[in-house]
Design a protein around this motif. Structure first.
Motif, PDB file in Angstrom:
ATOM      1  N   SER A  34       0.805  -1.215   0.000  1.00  0.00           N
ATOM      2  CA  SER A  34       0.000   0.000   0.000  1.00  0.00           C
ATOM      3  C   SER A  34       0.839   1.265   0.000  1.00  0.00           C
ATOM      4  O   SER A  34       0.326   2.343  -0.244  1.00  0.00           O
ATOM      5  N   ASP A 193       7.161  -2.483  11.243  1.00  0.00           N
ATOM      6  CA  ASP A 193       5.967  -2.785  10.426  1.00  0.00           C
ATOM      7  C   ASP A 193       5.951  -4.283  10.105  1.00  0.00           C
ATOM      8  O   ASP A 193       5.651  -4.683   8.988  1.00  0.00           O
ATOM      9  N   PHE A 195       4.289  -6.956   9.855  1.00  0.00           N
ATOM     10  CA  PHE A 195       2.984  -7.594   9.682  1.00  0.00           C
ATOM     11  C   PHE A 195       3.160  -8.886   8.883  1.00  0.00           C
ATOM     12  O   PHE A 195       4.186  -9.068   8.212  1.00  0.00           O
ATOM     13  N   PHE A 276      -1.016   2.420  14.282  1.00  0.00           N
ATOM     14  CA  PHE A 276      -1.587   1.838  13.052  1.00  0.00           C
ATOM     15  C   PHE A 276      -3.025   2.301  12.846  1.00  0.00           C
ATOM     16  O   PHE A 276      -3.462   2.486  11.708  1.00  0.00           O
ATOM     17  N   ARG A 280      -4.040   4.373   9.371  1.00  0.00           N
ATOM     18  CA  ARG A 280      -5.189   3.841   8.629  1.00  0.00           C
ATOM     19  C   ARG A 280      -6.322   4.862   8.573  1.00  0.00           C
ATOM     20  O   ARG A 280      -6.964   5.024   7.528  1.00  0.00           O
TER      21      ARG A 280
HETATM   22  N1  LIG Z   1       1.126  -2.627   7.970  1.00  0.00           N
HETATM   23  C1  LIG Z   1       0.371  -1.398   7.871  1.00  0.00           C
HETATM   24  C2  LIG Z   1       0.316  -0.837   6.490  1.00  0.00           C
HETATM   25  C3  LIG Z   1       1.582  -0.526   5.784  1.00  0.00           C
HETATM   26  O1  LIG Z   1       2.623  -0.197   6.504  1.00  0.00           O
HETATM   27  C4  LIG Z   1      -1.074  -1.629   8.336  1.00  0.00           C
HETATM   28  O2  LIG Z   1      -1.510  -2.775   8.346  1.00  0.00           O
HETATM   29  O3  LIG Z   1      -1.743  -0.643   8.650  1.00  0.00           O
END
Ligand SMILES: N[C@@H](CCO)C(=O)O
Ligand SMILES: Nc1ncnc2c1ncn2[C@@H]1O[C@H](COP(=O)(O)OP(=O)(O)OP(=O)(O)O)[C@@H](O)[C@H]1O
Length: 322
Positions: A34, A193, A195, A276, A280
């Motif tokens: 993204s 980050d 994830f 986060f 977002r």
């Molecule tokens: N890992 C982040 C998005 C990109 O860094 C998220 O899930 O909000």
């Protein structure tokens, strides 16, 4: 989808001429991600990823990110290696964007990680923390308390459109975290980050870590807290204690957490969830509907925030202070 910038084969061939990476056979934009535009390239020599830096990446930070990948790869972490051009540089330009060619990592990211994968991620993140020691450059975390406050100033006026009462919740979190954020825990370079979409597995084992574009110097345990948020919650918003226990045990096998780090986990997890949620929320409110970008749901992280607020002891994450 994250292909913000379209590039032609003519531009790509011109770019590849500066490298010793073979000549172009094929290329395609990668739908996932993204933040940046990513292309998969096949040349007469190998497969590569070409990343065009967009949005949140500051060009001045590229030597840190790319240098870190080189340092980690040299110290045993499986991660992409930036490809040097014939003139020794790693940063190029294409379609008026800064860009880097990096090596292709085999593997896939897991949509439904199980506890044994969480254990491996715990080990991998601790390994990364240790391997990063001695890297010469540093970069402050742009998404720490001040960064959260900046994002919040921009998103606050419309936050209650996403969830009535959200403004009040976030104001209270920012005040609490501002007062209580720990200043004296072990620091170092963190991924920031990590994830599931940034960890590749091959045959059940971690095959590599990607996407170092939020890496920075900060509290090591904050990275662990981010992993708890990213790996150990289920789709329905519940915390999976088995996964949390496995991730923390994996981390401690490689780098035992200090008692003060363990004690701080609820606060760190709350801060990480807020970070986060805020990126977002900002994207949710500013990226137009229909743009070819994955917009991630801020509410997932509002629910995590609510969970962390009511934690009374780190043992609820699956760890005890011994
Ligand atoms: N890992 C982040 C998005 C990109 O860094 C998220 O899930 O909000
Ligand atoms: N070195 C690599 N080897 C193989 N595939 C890669 C590599 N780097 C990136 N990719 C592919 O590109 C996708 C997007 O990459 P990346 O996560 O770096 O993008 P991003 O826009 O920064 O995403 P995010 O939203 O996670 O910040 C990955 O999911 C993966 O499929």
């Amino acid at each position: 989808m994250a292909v913000y910038t379209d590039i032609s084969e003519v531009e790509l061939e011109a770019l590849l001429a500066a490298y010793d990476a073979g000549s172009l056979l094929s290329y395609k934009g990668i739908a996932e991600g993204s933040e940046n535009s990513n292309y998969l390239l096949h040349t007469t020599k190998a497969a590569f990823i070409l990343t065009l830096y967009e949005r949140r990446v500051d060009k001045a930070d590229l030597p840190f990110f790319l240098g870190l990948m080189e340092h980690l790869a040299e110290h045993g972490v499986s991660c992409p290696l930036p490809v040097r051009r014939r003139d020794g540089e790693v940063i190029s330009e294409i379609a008026e964007r800064p860009a880097a060619l990096i090596t292709f990592l085999e593997g896939m990211w897991l949509r439904r990680p199980a506890p044994q994968h969480c254990r491996q991620v715990g080990r991998a993140i601790a390994g990364l923390h240790l391997a990063a020691q001695g890297f010469a450059l540093s970069r402050p975390n742009a998404l720490a308390l001040d960064g959260w406050r900046d994002l919040w100033r921009k998103a606050a006026p419309r936050a209650d459109e996403v969830e009535p009462g959200l403004s009040e919740e976030v104001e209270a979190d920012l005040a609490t975290l501002g007062r209580a954020w720990p200043g004296d825990l072990p620091t170092g370079i963190i991924h920031a980050d990590l994830f599931p979409d940034n960890v590749f597995f091959l045959g059940g084992e971690v095959s590599g870590i990607i996407d170092f574009y939020f890496a920075c110097n900060d509290l090591l345990a904050y990275d662990v807290a981010t992993c708890l948020n990213a790996w150990c919650f289920e789709k329905d918003g519940s915390y999976n204690l088995t996964k949390g226990t496995a991730l923390l045990a994996g981390y401690q096998e490689i780098r035992p957490l200090e008692p003060a780090e363990i004690e701080a986990l609820p606060l760190l997890a709350r801060g990480s969830a807020l970070r986060f949620m805020l990126t977002r929320l900002y994207d949710w409110l500013t990226i137009p509907d229909g743009a070819l970008v994955n917009k991630r749901d801020p509410m997932e992280y509002v629910r995590r925030l609510r969970f962390h607020r009511q934690i009374r002891s780190s043992s609820e994450y699956g760890i005890g202070i011994t």
